[in-house]
Design a protein around this motif. Structure first.
Motif, PDB file in Angstrom:
ATOM      1  N   ARG A  99       0.827  -1.200   0.000  1.00  0.00           N
ATOM      2  CA  ARG A  99       0.000   0.000   0.000  1.00  0.00           C
ATOM      3  C   ARG A  99       0.871   1.264   0.000  1.00  0.00           C
ATOM      4  NH1 ARG A  99      -2.561  -4.115   2.049  1.00  0.00           N
ATOM      5  NH2 ARG A  99      -4.825  -4.375   1.984  1.00  0.00           N
ATOM      6  N   GLU A 100       1.915   1.255   0.808  1.00  0.00           N
ATOM      7  CA  GLU A 100       2.849   2.390   0.811  1.00  0.00           C
ATOM      8  C   GLU A 100       3.509   2.548  -0.546  1.00  0.00           C
ATOM      9  OE1 GLU A 100       5.126   2.864   4.982  1.00  0.00           O
ATOM     10  OE2 GLU A 100       5.182   0.857   4.176  1.00  0.00           O
ATOM     11  N   LEU A 101       3.910   1.401  -1.083  1.00  0.00           N
ATOM     12  CA  LEU A 101       4.611   1.409  -2.368  1.00  0.00           C
ATOM     13  C   LEU A 101       3.710   1.974  -3.459  1.00  0.00           C
ATOM     14  CD1 LEU A 101       7.247   0.720  -3.581  1.00  0.00           C
ATOM     15  CD2 LEU A 101       6.631  -1.702  -3.535  1.00  0.00           C
ATOM     16  N   GLY A 102       2.455   1.559  -3.459  1.00  0.00           N
ATOM     17  CA  GLY A 102       1.508   2.105  -4.418  1.00  0.00           C
ATOM     18  C   GLY A 102       1.347   3.610  -4.253  1.00  0.00           C
ATOM     19  N   ALA A 103       1.160   4.028  -2.995  1.00  0.00           N
ATOM     20  CA  ALA A 103       0.983   5.454  -2.718  1.00  0.00           C
ATOM     21  C   ALA A 103       2.190   6.265  -3.184  1.00  0.00           C
ATOM     22  CB  ALA A 103       0.741   5.661  -1.220  1.00  0.00           C
ATOM     23  N   ALA A 104       3.380   5.684  -3.051  1.00  0.00           N
ATOM     24  CA  ALA A 104       4.607   6.400  -3.410  1.00  0.00           C
ATOM     25  C   ALA A 104       4.667   6.710  -4.899  1.00  0.00           C
ATOM     26  CB  ALA A 104       5.839   5.597  -2.990  1.00  0.00           C
ATOM     27  N   VAL A 105       4.037   5.886  -5.730  1.00  0.00           N
ATOM     28  CA  VAL A 105       4.037   6.153  -7.168  1.00  0.00           C
ATOM     29  C   VAL A 105       2.662   6.586  -7.661  1.00  0.00           C
ATOM     30  CG1 VAL A 105       5.996   4.689  -7.739  1.00  0.00           C
ATOM     31  CG2 VAL A 105       3.716   3.680  -7.641  1.00  0.00           C
ATOM     32  N   GLY A 106       1.715   6.761  -6.727  1.00  0.00           N
ATOM     33  CA  GLY A 106       0.419   7.313  -7.098  1.00  0.00           C
ATOM     34  C   GLY A 106      -0.552   6.345  -7.718  1.00  0.00           C
ATOM     35  N   ILE A 107      -0.458   5.067  -7.357  1.00  0.00           N
ATOM     36  CA  ILE A 107      -1.448   4.093  -7.832  1.00  0.00           C
ATOM     37  C   ILE A 107      -1.953   3.270  -6.651  1.00  0.00           C
ATOM     38  CG2 ILE A 107      -0.493   3.908 -10.156  1.00  0.00           C
ATOM     39  CD1 ILE A 107       0.856   1.315  -9.291  1.00  0.00           C
ATOM     40  N   GLN A 108      -3.001   2.474  -6.905  1.00  0.00           N
ATOM     41  CA  GLN A 108      -3.517   1.594  -5.861  1.00  0.00           C
ATOM     42  C   GLN A 108      -2.572   0.418  -5.657  1.00  0.00           C
ATOM     43  OE1 GLN A 108      -5.822   3.713  -4.470  1.00  0.00           O
ATOM     44  NE2 GLN A 108      -6.935   1.837  -4.038  1.00  0.00           N
ATOM     45  N   SER A 109      -2.620  -0.142  -4.462  1.00  0.00           N
ATOM     46  CA  SER A 109      -1.696  -1.244  -4.144  1.00  0.00           C
ATOM     47  C   SER A 109      -1.882  -2.419  -5.111  1.00  0.00           C
ATOM     48  CB  SER A 109      -1.919  -1.708  -2.712  1.00  0.00           C
ATOM     49  OG  SER A 109      -3.199  -2.271  -2.562  1.00  0.00           O
TER      50      SER A 109
END
Lengths: 200, 200
Positions: free
Chosen positions: A43-53
């Motif tokens: 989830r963090e990783l998705g948020a970091a690039v602006g997409i859903q997990s």
DNA sequence: TTGTAAACCAAGCGCTTGCTTGGTAGGGTG
DNA sequence: CACCCTACCAAGCAAGCGCTTGGTTTACAA
């Protein structure tokens, strides 16, 4: 982008840093380095690039695959850079300095965070993937050992080659915890000080 | 059990290794070192000492408290041992060798697994606990720096003290990944080779 | 305009995690 | 005997995890 890197990108051996996948891998390296692989969530990783997990799994089949890809490409880049640096140094002392500078640069420039991941997160890979990465590392290490042995023949070095390499690996790798490129010592000066450890 | 250790136990500064809590901490150090803190579950930890996972929380208030306790006691033990070793060495060269031997021993004898945890798992501690451990480490490091500075005054050392210490920290710490006490080089010989890095 | 594939979202499933709870066995003490 | 206290168990809760699913948007070619 240096010549070595663009060569690798255009030959398809590593991902273009500009692409979506490349940006994702950089974000992953950043999070894995600073929080650790296990403590970083998709989830963090998705948020970091602006997409859903969940959308991460369109690009990679698992979280582990992201880790593996970061590690793999980092070694490939740095093996290529070491080859290039060795080619441009003539005598054993210059070759040794070149390797030290290369390894310090790998830790403190563009691949720095990924190198940290490579060194400290390998236990999070499954067994077969660990073996694969180890194989790439062996290729990298053989460059070091042959250079050190040339230094021994030239009378520069008194240590056993294996032991010296391992001591240097630790000394250089540990700089990730304390050295800051914007501080009051340059990478070149640090490389010189490190060389002074190795030669008599 | 050496004199330094039994002194610390009987003064209540560290846990008796024979006690139930001591055995639990050793098991925790073992698992944390070999699997990583995050990848070790309280269920595994309970199984390792033969109790239910929930029963762990009778001895420690959280999983993090176990980690903290392992780290804390390990530093305390090794600070005490370094003080003792320094007391028994006279000249700067012998003092430096004594510290190197101490640090290598801390990694490769009884506190070895806990030292690995101390070095590689500090990010799993909460912020305030990190600060506390860092404070203990500063005490440890000041012993090193003053010894190195004595070596500089005696003309043994040409490096900057801070940089040399950091390079040595890495070189020595990294031995955890490759050195095996039963291999073909003794700890004393390894200490000598490491000393040769530092002095000219 | 229509077809296709890549890129992504919203929702949530199944599982594991650290930790809590209520209770009990057993040894020491008055 | 009764009374604790320490050490433990059996059960399970709430939260968070990696990952899946079915469907939507976007880009581009035919």
């Amino acid at each position: 982008m240096d010549a070595v890197l663009s060569e690798l990108v255009s030959s398809g051996r590593i991902t273009d840093p500009q692409s979506a996948k490349g940006r994702l891998m950089r974000a992953a390296a950043h999070l894995f380095k600073n929080k650790g692989y296990e403590r970083t969530t998709v989830r963090e990783l998705g948020a970091a690039v602006g997409i859903q997990s969940g959308s991460l799994f369109h690009h990679f089949k698992s979280k582990e695959a992201i880790l593996l890809c970061v590690m793999e490409e980092t070694i490939i880049i740095n093996i290529a850079r070491m080859h290039e640096a060795l080619k441009q140094a003539d005598d054993p002392k210059a070759k040794l300095l070149a390797l030290i500078e290369c390894e310090l640069a790998s830790i403190h420039t563009d691949t720095g965070e990924a190198m940290g991941v490579l060194v400290y997160e390998w236990r999070s890979l499954g067994e077969d993937k660990q073996k694969y990465i180890l194989q790439l590392r062996d290729e990298y290490e053989s460059l070091w050992l042959s250079t050190i042995n040339q230094g021994k023949q030239a009378g520069l070095i008194i240590h056993d080659a294996f032991i010296l390499r391992r001591l240097l690996t630790g000394a250089i790798g540990w700089t990730t915890t304390w050295y800051r490129p914007n501080g009051d010592i340059s990478l070149e000066a640090l490389a010189q000080q490190t060389l002074q450890l190795a030669i008599k």
